[in-house]
Design a protein around this motif. Structure first.
Motif, PDB file in Angstrom:
ATOM      1  N   UNK A 691     -12.621  -4.514 -15.733  1.00  0.00           N
ATOM      2  CA  UNK A 691     -11.384  -4.474 -16.493  1.00  0.00           C
ATOM      3  C   UNK A 691     -10.471  -3.331 -16.128  1.00  0.00           C
ATOM      4  N   UNK A 692     -10.888  -2.472 -15.200  1.00  0.00           N
ATOM      5  CA  UNK A 692     -10.077  -1.334 -14.777  1.00  0.00           C
ATOM      6  C   UNK A 692      -9.888  -1.369 -13.266  1.00  0.00           C
ATOM      7  N   UNK A 693      -8.818  -0.715 -12.787  1.00  0.00           N
ATOM      8  CA  UNK A 693      -8.549  -0.594 -11.358  1.00  0.00           C
ATOM      9  C   UNK A 693      -8.045   0.808 -11.056  1.00  0.00           C
ATOM     10  N   UNK A 694      -8.257   1.229  -9.803  1.00  0.00           N
ATOM     11  CA  UNK A 694      -7.821   2.538  -9.338  1.00  0.00           C
ATOM     12  C   UNK A 694      -7.156   2.386  -7.972  1.00  0.00           C
ATOM     13  N   UNK A 695      -6.298   3.315  -7.591  1.00  0.00           N
ATOM     14  CA  UNK A 695      -5.692   3.228  -6.256  1.00  0.00           C
ATOM     15  C   UNK A 695      -6.721   3.196  -5.132  1.00  0.00           C
ATOM     16  N   UNK A 696      -7.807   3.957  -5.268  1.00  0.00           N
ATOM     17  CA  UNK A 696      -8.866   3.959  -4.244  1.00  0.00           C
ATOM     18  C   UNK A 696     -10.218   3.907  -4.925  1.00  0.00           C
ATOM     19  N   UNK A 697     -11.152   3.199  -4.309  1.00  0.00           N
ATOM     20  CA  UNK A 697     -12.507   3.054  -4.844  1.00  0.00           C
ATOM     21  C   UNK A 697     -13.503   3.289  -3.717  1.00  0.00           C
ATOM     22  N   UNK A 698     -14.569   4.022  -4.032  1.00  0.00           N
ATOM     23  CA  UNK A 698     -15.683   4.227  -3.109  1.00  0.00           C
ATOM     24  C   UNK A 698     -16.905   3.565  -3.725  1.00  0.00           C
TER      25      UNK A 698
END
Length: 765
Positions: A691-698
């Motif tokens: 339900x969440x998003x971020x500009x970059x994900x590792x």
């Protein structure tokens, strides 16, 4: 597939990474430790009973101890024959439908449009307001739900039993006297004193008396396992304690159903329960199940009858009377050739929630205005899929919309169109991040709320004079995160005529709580469905779309949108992750560390969230942890209730508790709740990130986490990044194998057959 430029990260060169692709790994770790955690709830995987709701992934995908109740066994004979039970159930169903129709024809007193929990709460509020009852009169009142529609044998009246582990309701505070009395009994039985407070909160003011009379009620305390309860009972009861004690077997049945709920099930096959009881030294599991049913610990249902065999019970009975004994025998032989009848056991609160939800969805489906003309609004829609959604909602009270991240623009267009028509339209999301993204898409922050805020009354339009939400249209985004109890409360809060749209991505991980509401509504085909034709853009969208159909393929990423970083072991995985977040991604991609989220498979282990958060804190915000392990500036996640993860940052601490900033909203966590409900959040599990998003994900995939991977897990984790995705890859061929061969874990629920059984004349074909 592309890698970061040479020198941006330690380890293999760009050429080595390019050659390996997603499936590459230099020397993946062999073997899986027995205690490797997955995205399972702490209560389900931690035998020590540690209270760790801050790391609760109660959806149960990939949980470790799902197998104890999974062996085959014999099905207990129901009190009624299969045909008799089905006929009785259908007669009861028809009577309820006719009664409901008759009620709708007459005047509706204020508040009676609500049912179930919502109606009980409204009645309680009015009684307190009028002075008829004191507010404390409702705190410990036992619930008396109506018997479920398809129960084979109703549970007989029994004394109210305390809530078992996993209860969704908030625990009430225990008085010091009750806690002290419980502590004395626990000490006498050799149980840890630390259980005194949770025991008093769970079992009530009479916890000491309850535990002394029935020591196995200790299983109702979250985190307590049967071995611990058995030891406690032996210490209190001595020679009078045995494995077949009815108090023990009843508590075990309830515990098995509660643990199944942590894995997402609302019911269990009776044979699985009997097999699990046999594994725990119960000599007559069938009798134990029958006793649990008679005591009201669980309810029993039968599923699987061919609906066409007795679609009209009156006609079936008339045919039997006409044809006589010989023809009845032939009919019985024919019934025997039908598919086997599944006997399910379920806890009453989940049975009530599924019954209420099915009835409520049917009510919404058939109660709205079907002749609304929204053609002009549809013609102004920004995409063909948005126009189709608007036209479908105009003529339907319940609509299901499915699609990826890009498809969220379509519910936003629907909300904007409905508001332009003068309707009260609102969108509810699973997270604060989702609320912000929806508000931006609609262009009006007043049209977006979180689902928890809407139901609690802290967000949204409030309720009308009848206790229903003052809405004409509600769009629930992130609908796969809806558990059955939350969905039932939500639907009960909607008045007749309100339109409801359930929107979400079917590929993501399911809800943290019990049930599979979105999937069951989709599978039942009980309402119109709109499938978005808007694909997710870019290399990440292309990669995730392939994962959704079971294919893990290389994608062209000229802007370093997708990067694979092979590692040999968990230690290297932690080192490379810290390097990516603190240095490589900010420098090479342009995304700061504060906007980069780490996602890993589990909480424990050498590269789980605990280990990664420790390493990331040391690099990004070192400090002594003088506020219960936290320092100002720490990234944290607050878990106010099971299944809810609210990201934030630490501001300060004082006598009132730990002060957080959660997306601009100040939150104070009391001192006694910090340890249980706040965790560092530089690294999260995929369930927490849903339900969440971020500009970059590792995304971190150490070799010892291979058993926790599945297609929904990979789909969810990989789709959290908007601009960039780095995969710290140490699982070799386990990753493509999980995507291709390990679909979502099946959940046993009753909502789909309940929806299919209800009359829905306007259902989609």
């Amino acid at each position: 597939m592309t890698a970061l430029p040479r020198g941006e990260t330690p380890g293999p060169s760009a050429e080595d990474t390019e050659a390996g692709g997603l499936a590459a790994a230099d020397d993946p770790a062999a073997g899986v430790p027995a205690d490797v955690p997955t995205d399972a709830p702490a209560d389900a995987s931690d035998a020590s009973g540690e209270d760790d709701p801050g790391e609760d992934d109660s959806s149960g995908e990939g949980a470790e101890d799902t197998g104890e109740a999974g062996e085959a066994g014999e099905v207990a004979a129901p009190a009624l024959s299969e045909a008799e039970a089905e006929l009785a159930a259908q007669r009861a169903l028809r009577e309820r439908i006719e009664q409901r129709k008759a009620e709708k024809e007459g005047p509706i007193p204020a508040g009676t449009k609500l049912s179930g929990t919502a109606a009980d709460l409204l009645a309680a509020v009015r009684a307190v307001e009028s002075g008829e009852k004191a507010g404390t009169a409702f705190y410990d009142s036992p619930a008396s739900p109506p018997p479920p529609r398809r129960a084979v044998q109703p549970a007989t009246a029994a004394p109210a039993r305390p809530q078992a582990p996993g209860t969704s309701g908030a625990a009430q505070g225990a008085s010091p006297d009750a806690t002290a009395a419980a502590r004395a009994v626990l000490t006498e039985g050799g149980a840890p004193e630390a259980l005194a407070r949770p025991a008093a909160e769970t079992l009530g003011e009479q916890a000491a008396e309850v535990l002394r009379a029935d020591p196995w009620q200790l299983l109702a305390v979250p985190g307590v396992r049967p071995e611990q309860a058995d030891g406690f009972a032996r210490a209190l009861l001595g020679a009078g304690c045995g494995p077949d004690d009815e108090r023990r077997t009843a508590a075990l049945v309830g515990w098995l159903l509660e643990r199944a709920a942590l894995q997402g099930h609302t019911a269990l096959d009776a044979s699985e329960v009997r097999a699990a009881l046999a594994e725990r030294a119960v000599t007559d599991p069938e009798a134990a199940v029958e006793h649990a049913v008679s005591e009201g610990v669980v309810l029993v249902f039968q599923e699987g009858l061919d609906p066409t065999a007795s679609a009209d019970p009156d006609q079936h009975e008339q045919q039997e009377e006409q044809d006589g004994h010989d023809d009845r025998t032939a009919a019985e032989d024919s019934d025997a050739e039908q598919q086997p009848v599944q006997v399910l056991l379920g806890l009453d609160r989940y049975a009530l929630a599924e019954e209420s939800l099915a009835d409520g969805l049917a009510r919404l489906l058939n109660a709205c205005e079907k002749g609304a003309d929204w053609s002009q609004a549809a013609s102004a829609a920004p995409s063909p899929s948005a126009a189709e959604l608007i036209r479908t909602v105009a003529t339907g009270g319940l609509v299901v919309h499915s699609g990826g991240e890009a498809a969220r623009a379509e519910p936003a267009a629907l909300i904007a169109a409905a508001n332009s028509l003068g309707l009260r339209a609102l969108g509810a999301t699973h997270s604060l991040d989702g609320r912000q993204r929806l508000a931006t898409a609609v262009g009006d922050p007043r049209t977006a709320v979180t689902l928890s805020g809407l139901l609690s009354g802290t967000e949204g339009p409030g309720r009308d004079e009848e206790g229903a939400l003052a809405l004409d249209l509600l769009v629930v985004l992130d609908a796969p995160q809806l558990d059955v109890e939350t969905a039932a409360v939500l639907v009960e809060s909607l008045a007749d005529g309100t339109r409801l749209v359930l929107s979400g991505d079917p590929g993501v991980l399911g809800s943290a709580g019990a049930g599979r509401v979105f999937a069951d509504v989709l599978a039942s085909r009980a309402c119109p469905q709109v499938v978005s034709r808007t694909p997710d853009p870019g290399p990440i969208g292309e990669l995730v779309s392939g994962i959704g159909i079971g294919e893990l393929s290389q994608v062209e990423a000229p802007g370093r949108e997708v990067v694979i970083v092979p590692v040999r072991d968990a230690g290297e995985a932690v080192h490379r992750t810290v390097q990516l977040v603190a240095d490589s991604v900010p420098r090479a991609i342009g995304v700061p560390s504060a906007d980069t989220q780490v996602i890993t498979v589990g909480h424990g282990g050498s590269a789980g969230t605990r280990a990664l958060n420790t390493a990331l804190k040391q690099r990004l915000n070192p400090g002594p942890g003088r506020f219960g392990g936290f320092d100002p500036g720490d990234r944290v996640v607050h878990v106010p209730a099971a299944g809810r993860a609210v990201p934030g940052s630490v501001v300060s601490a004082d006598a009132d508790g730990l002060h957080l900033d959660c997306a601009g909203t100040p939150v104070v966590v009391p001192q006694d709740r910090v340890e249980a409900s706040v965790r560092h959040s530089w690294a999260l599990s995929a369930h927490q990130a849903a339900g969440m998003r971020w500009p970059a994900v590792v995304v971190v995939l150490p070799g010892d986490a291979a058993q926790g991977l599945s297609r929904p897990w990979v789909y969810t984790a990989f789709s959290r990044g908007e601009r960039h995705l780095s995969v710290v890859h140490g699982v070799d061929q386990a990753l493509p194998r999980a995507v291709a061969e390990i679909p979502a874990q099946e959940r046993t629920t009753r909502l789909r057959p309940l929806l299919e059984a209800l009359p829905t004349p306007d259902a989609a074909p």
